[in-house]
Write an enzyme that holds these catalytic residues in place. Sequence first.
Site, PDB file in Angstrom:
ATOM      1  N   HIS A  12      32.183  31.266  40.706  1.00  0.00           N
ATOM      2  CA  HIS A  12      31.118  30.560  39.986  1.00  0.00           C
ATOM      3  C   HIS A  12      30.186  29.795  40.934  1.00  0.00           C
ATOM      4  O   HIS A  12      29.467  28.910  40.485  1.00  0.00           O
ATOM      5  CB  HIS A  12      31.713  29.612  38.932  1.00  0.00           C
ATOM      6  N   HIS A  59      32.481  20.296  36.591  1.00  0.00           N
ATOM      7  CA  HIS A  59      32.404  19.670  37.917  1.00  0.00           C
ATOM      8  C   HIS A  59      31.704  18.311  37.865  1.00  0.00           C
ATOM      9  O   HIS A  59      31.010  17.934  38.801  1.00  0.00           O
ATOM     10  CB  HIS A  59      31.655  20.570  38.884  1.00  0.00           C
ATOM     11  N   HIS A 193      39.099  28.190  48.637  1.00  0.00           N
ATOM     12  CA  HIS A 193      38.015  27.416  49.246  1.00  0.00           C
ATOM     13  C   HIS A 193      38.327  25.931  49.235  1.00  0.00           C
ATOM     14  O   HIS A 193      39.079  25.458  48.391  1.00  0.00           O
ATOM     15  CB  HIS A 193      36.657  27.683  48.587  1.00  0.00           C
ATOM     16  N   GLU A 240      41.208  26.125  41.570  1.00  0.00           N
ATOM     17  CA  GLU A 240      40.554  26.745  40.404  1.00  0.00           C
ATOM     18  C   GLU A 240      41.248  28.039  39.971  1.00  0.00           C
ATOM     19  O   GLU A 240      41.011  28.530  38.862  1.00  0.00           O
ATOM     20  CB  GLU A 240      39.072  27.019  40.703  1.00  0.00           C
TER      21      GLU A 240
END
Length: 280
Positions: A12, A59, A193, A240
């Site tokens: 995303h 977020h 990440h 995530e």
Amino acid sequence: MARIIGGLTSSHIPAVGAAYAKKQFEDPYWKPFFEGYPPVHKWLAEQKPDVAVVFYNDHGLNFFLDKMPTFAIGAAFEYENQDEGWGIPALGKFRGYPELSWRIIDGVVADGFDVCSCQEMAVDHGFSVPVQLFWGDQTKNPIKTIPICVNTVQHPVPTPMRCYRFGQAIGRAISAFPGNEKVVILGTGGMSHQLDGKRAGFINKKFDLMCMEKIVDDPEELAKISTADLIQEAGAQGLEFILWLAMRGCLNGKVKRLHQNYHIPISNTAAGTLLLENAA
Ligand code: DHB
Ligand code: FE
């Protein structure tokens, strides 16, 4: 009854939203990433699903650190996309499907998941980028969506196994919905990440590829990983991946992998695209 026909995964990252707006599909940097999508577009064009249930993480747009639900389910007629600070174009409104949302909420609460129901919810890049990547412009013939937000931001976050079980409960609720809808489930975000701290830029290809394998045939085993080990292996934001486990929980024990793409890096992140078809 409604029928879950398959599961999709997608990164995303906000930079994709910017590249998409500039149509940089053939740009050498972006091409290997965007190339992961046409086989999924073909499948979607053939299958014509009616609804997309989207596991994503907020977020800091709709929920901030002062109020952080573990699981929040959208139950609105529409969801406004806003940019929480990346400078990417806002994509307007996404279509909702409150009838199925409420059925899912009823089902998961009966199953022991006491969720936050949201009759108004703004959605950030975690939701808008994957939906745009799979369905494009949402101003004409928009797909009906159900955003399901999982806390990956503020600890304590739900465990990988809890997310997998949450997905199973959602799968049961969807399959009990009296309609003829074809439903696809999206697991978004990931893969490895880390955006800040000493390990900023961390990517773990070996771990990602193991996850892409195991999520197909042995998700139950994969979901046993602890939150701490997942962060160690995938990075702070690689957490995530719990959204993928929630997606996989919705599908049957047996699934068929129809397509896979893995590309590193894209922005600071490893991107994984999967198309899993539900097997009987
Ligand atoms: C990036 C990745 C994310 O998951 C995110 O939420 C924002 C940015 C990135 O790699 O740039
Ligand atoms: Fe993210």
